[in-house]
Design a protein around this motif. Structure first.
Motif, mmCIF file in Angstrom:
data_model
loop_
_atom_site.group_PDB
_atom_site.id
_atom_site.type_symbol
_atom_site.label_atom_id
_atom_site.label_comp_id
_atom_site.label_asym_id
_atom_site.label_seq_id
_atom_site.Cartn_x
_atom_site.Cartn_y
_atom_site.Cartn_z
ATOM 1 N N PHE A 109 -3.300 24.260 -18.085
ATOM 2 C CA PHE A 109 -2.127 24.903 -18.677
ATOM 3 C C PHE A 109 -1.667 26.108 -17.856
ATOM 4 N N MET A 110 -2.578 26.699 -17.095
ATOM 5 C CA MET A 110 -2.227 27.852 -16.269
ATOM 6 C C MET A 110 -1.200 27.512 -15.195
ATOM 7 N N THR A 111 -1.208 26.286 -14.684
ATOM 8 C CA THR A 111 -0.288 25.949 -13.596
ATOM 9 C C THR A 111 1.173 25.952 -14.048
ATOM 10 N N PRO A 112 1.548 25.295 -15.156
ATOM 11 C CA PRO A 112 2.922 25.486 -15.633
ATOM 12 C C PRO A 112 3.202 26.933 -16.032
ATOM 13 N N GLY A 113 2.180 27.657 -16.503
ATOM 14 C CA GLY A 113 2.363 29.074 -16.787
ATOM 15 C C GLY A 113 2.718 29.844 -15.530
ATOM 16 N N ILE A 143 0.905 32.755 -20.927
ATOM 17 C CA ILE A 143 0.222 31.478 -20.721
ATOM 18 C C ILE A 143 -0.961 31.651 -19.784
ATOM 19 N N LEU A 144 -0.775 32.423 -18.713
ATOM 20 C CA LEU A 144 -1.865 32.651 -17.769
ATOM 21 C C LEU A 144 -3.033 33.367 -18.444
ATOM 22 N N TRP A 145 -2.732 34.380 -19.235
ATOM 23 C CA TRP A 145 -3.800 35.129 -19.913
ATOM 24 C C TRP A 145 -4.575 34.209 -20.854
ATOM 25 N N ILE A 146 -3.866 33.405 -21.625
ATOM 26 C CA ILE A 146 -4.533 32.454 -22.519
ATOM 27 C C ILE A 146 -5.367 31.459 -21.716
ATOM 28 N N TRP A 194 -6.634 31.814 -18.865
ATOM 29 C CA TRP A 194 -7.731 32.458 -18.142
ATOM 30 C C TRP A 194 -9.022 32.474 -18.941
ATOM 31 N N TYR A 195 -8.923 32.362 -20.256
ATOM 32 C CA TYR A 195 -10.156 32.262 -21.043
ATOM 33 C C TYR A 195 -10.884 30.963 -20.714
ATOM 34 N N GLY A 196 -10.132 29.898 -20.478
ATOM 35 C CA GLY A 196 -10.755 28.672 -20.010
ATOM 36 C C GLY A 196 -11.300 28.836 -18.609
ATOM 37 N N PHE A 197 -10.567 29.551 -17.791
ATOM 38 C CA PHE A 197 -10.947 29.817 -16.396
ATOM 39 C C PHE A 197 -12.284 30.555 -16.333
ATOM 40 N N ASN A 198 -12.371 31.669 -17.074
ATOM 41 C CA ASN A 198 -13.560 32.525 -16.991
ATOM 42 C C ASN A 198 -14.661 32.135 -17.967
ATOM 43 N N ALA A 199 -14.351 32.090 -19.255
ATOM 44 C CA ALA A 199 -15.387 31.726 -20.226
ATOM 45 C C ALA A 199 -15.876 30.307 -19.989
ATOM 46 N N GLY A 200 -14.950 29.408 -19.623
ATOM 47 C CA GLY A 200 -15.341 28.026 -19.367
ATOM 48 C C GLY A 200 -16.320 27.887 -18.225
ATOM 49 N N SER A 201 -16.330 28.864 -17.310
ATOM 50 C CA SER A 201 -17.238 28.791 -16.165
ATOM 51 C C SER A 201 -18.689 28.994 -16.547
ATOM 52 N N ALA A 202 -18.947 29.411 -17.792
ATOM 53 C CA ALA A 202 -20.326 29.442 -18.286
ATOM 54 C C ALA A 202 -20.843 28.025 -18.503
ATOM 55 N N LEU A 203 -19.912 27.071 -18.676
ATOM 56 C CA LEU A 203 -20.228 25.644 -18.860
ATOM 57 C C LEU A 203 -21.046 25.379 -20.117
ATOM 58 N N ALA A 204 -21.047 26.336 -21.037
ATOM 59 C CA ALA A 204 -21.761 26.165 -22.305
ATOM 60 C C ALA A 204 -21.287 27.251 -23.264
ATOM 61 N N ILE A 205 -21.414 26.975 -24.553
ATOM 62 C CA ILE A 205 -21.127 28.004 -25.550
ATOM 63 C C ILE A 205 -22.403 28.820 -25.730
ATOM 64 N N ASP A 206 -22.434 29.972 -25.057
ATOM 65 C CA ASP A 206 -23.620 30.816 -25.106
ATOM 66 C C ASP A 206 -23.218 32.276 -24.941
ATOM 67 N N ASP A 207 -24.210 33.143 -24.795
ATOM 68 C CA ASP A 207 -23.939 34.575 -24.678
ATOM 69 C C ASP A 207 -23.108 34.895 -23.438
ATOM 70 N N CYS A 209 -3.291 41.449 -12.299
ATOM 71 C CA CYS A 209 -4.294 42.057 -11.424
ATOM 72 C C CYS A 209 -5.646 42.171 -12.123
ATOM 73 N N GLY A 210 -5.624 42.520 -13.402
ATOM 74 C CA GLY A 210 -6.870 42.604 -14.153
ATOM 75 C C GLY A 210 -7.538 41.254 -14.305
ATOM 76 N N LEU A 211 -6.750 40.228 -14.586
ATOM 77 C CA LEU A 211 -7.291 38.875 -14.699
ATOM 78 C C LEU A 211 -7.945 38.432 -13.398
#
Length: 416
Positions: free
Chosen positions: A18-22, A201-204, A206-219, A261-263
């Motif tokens: 979704f980030m790409t159309p964003g 859209i990018l900010w939303i 980015w949660y997939g981008f960063n949190a998703g990189s944990a590859l699991a629902i964990d701490d 820039c923060g993202l």
């Protein structure tokens, strides 16, 4: 298979896509109206091109084998013999991990498009993305995440500070320098509301981008979401304060740029640092990018990074990668073997992060330059001055953007 983790990474993959159309809206809103269609298309069509490249050779060059620690091999081209149902360390199928990484392969080349919009031929851009993906992006994925030298040395890149942002930012710098500046540098943004929409859209995503990189629902995923939020907010507010102090105005485009820039800056550190560290990473990212764009860039002739792809992704990405060596802590993520310099560790991790950052800069700039020069021998890179003046929407695509759904054709017949 962990169905919870698998579903989590599937949703994260959708968010990254979704980030790409964003990004298309973000860039499309900032360019001149006569180049809006070209910009939207130049970002969005990469969804098709990058997916085909990833399936054909990208995954294989990134994650199959290890040739001298620099790149993978071609043993699983077209995903042949890839055990898609094999489980990874977090109990998700390998096929889902490959899909998640595919989304990164889409958004990364889309980032540097902003540096050269409005003046390059669509044919050149297509061939450049193909060559760059094969010669630059896939080898860097392997170097950091696929078992290559940098990863084995201990370089940390949680979600793409080196692989995505420094890589795309430095590529944008090379393209800006070698393609040359626009003939008209005073274009007004076509639609500032699109800039806001794209940023949201990018900010939303980015949660997939960063949190998703944990590859699991964990701490670690929770930490990545929190640090992403805090760093982005801090960076956005810092940009507003700097802008207000320097120009006495707070602008929408500036506010959105600060958030971006923060993202970017928190991406390599998201799952490794504390919330307090994320705050400082976001603030310093804005300071670095703001002063580069406003105080340094105007003197760097003939650099014309149209939408500041290097100023945002390159500068903030470099800071974020270095900051990971300052703030990463094993208390946040057990994968951190050596703590950062400012959280009780020594110089070890900081030195490795400096090395990984420098290697990424050199590879991206050198190979991008080579690709530009070689392609320039076989095709015309820039559109004509006349075509640039009347806009690439008509000269390259034969259509213009509408306002409130109404097609604008007032100059179309004249241009044709």
């Amino acid at each position: 298979m962990s169905t919870v983790n698998t579903l989590f990474v599937m949703v994260a993959s959708v968010l990254v896509f979704f980030m790409t159309p964003g990004l298309a809206f973000f860039y499309g809103g900032m360019v001149a109206r006569r180049n809006t269609v070209n910009t939207l298309l130049s970002v969005f069509y990469i969804c098709g091109l990058a997916i085909i490249l990833w399936v054909a050779v990208g995954y294989s060059l990134s994650f199959s084998g290890n040739v001298a620690g620099l790149v993978g091999n071609l043993r699983v081209v077209m995903f042949n013999h890839v055990p898609l149902d094999q489980l990874t360390a977090t109990k998700i199928p390998l096929g889902i991990y490959a899909l998640f990484q595919m989304m990164f392969a889409i958004i990364t080349p889309a980032l540097f498009v902003g540096a050269i919009v409005g003046r390059v031929r669509f044919k050149f851009l297509t061939w450049f993305i193909i060559c760059w993906s094969i010669l630059v992006y896939y080898p860097l994925v392997h170097l950091v995440w696929g078992g290559g030298i940098l990863g084995k040395l201990g370089a940390l890149d949680f979600a793409g500070g080196t692989v995505v942002h420094i890589n795309a930012g430095v590529t944008a710098l090379a393209l800006s320098l070698w393609v040359g500046p626009r003939h008209d540098l005073n274009d007004e943004p076509a639609n500032r509301s699109w800039v806001l929409l794209g940023t949201a859209i990018l900010w939303i995503g980015w949660y997939g981008f960063n949190a998703g990189s944990a590859l699991a629902i964990d701490d670690v995923a929770v930490q990545a979401m929190l640090t992403t939020t805090v760093a982005t907010a801090a960076s956005m507010v810092a940009w507003q304060l700097l802008e207000s102090w320097q120009t006495k105005h707070t602008t929408l485009v500036g506010t959105c740029t600060g958030a971006l820039c923060g993202l970017v800056a928190i991406t390599p550190a998201a799952g490794y640092v504390s919330i307090n560290a994320a705050l400082w990473i976001g603030i310093i990212a804005t300071v670095c990018s703001f002063y580069f764009i406003t105080a340094i860039k105007p003197y760097l002739h003939p650099l014309d990074d149209t939408l500041d792809a290097f100023g945002c992704h390159g500068i903030s990405g470099i800071w974020g990668s270095i900051a990971t060596g300052l703030f990463a802590s094993h208390h946040i993520n057990p994968q951190v073997v050596s703590d950062g310099l400012l959280v009780g560790g020594g110089w070890h991790l900081f030195s490795i992060q400096l090395l990984a950052t420098a290697v990424t800069i050199v590879i991206a700039f050198a190979f991008s330059t080579i690709i530009i020069k070689v392609l320039g021998m076989f095709m015309t890179i820039r559109v004509s001055e006349n075509a640039e003046a009347k806009g690439l929407d008509l000269s390259e695509h034969g259509e213009t953007i509408g306002t409130l759904g109404i097609q604008i054709n007032e100059h179309k017949n004249t241009y044709r």
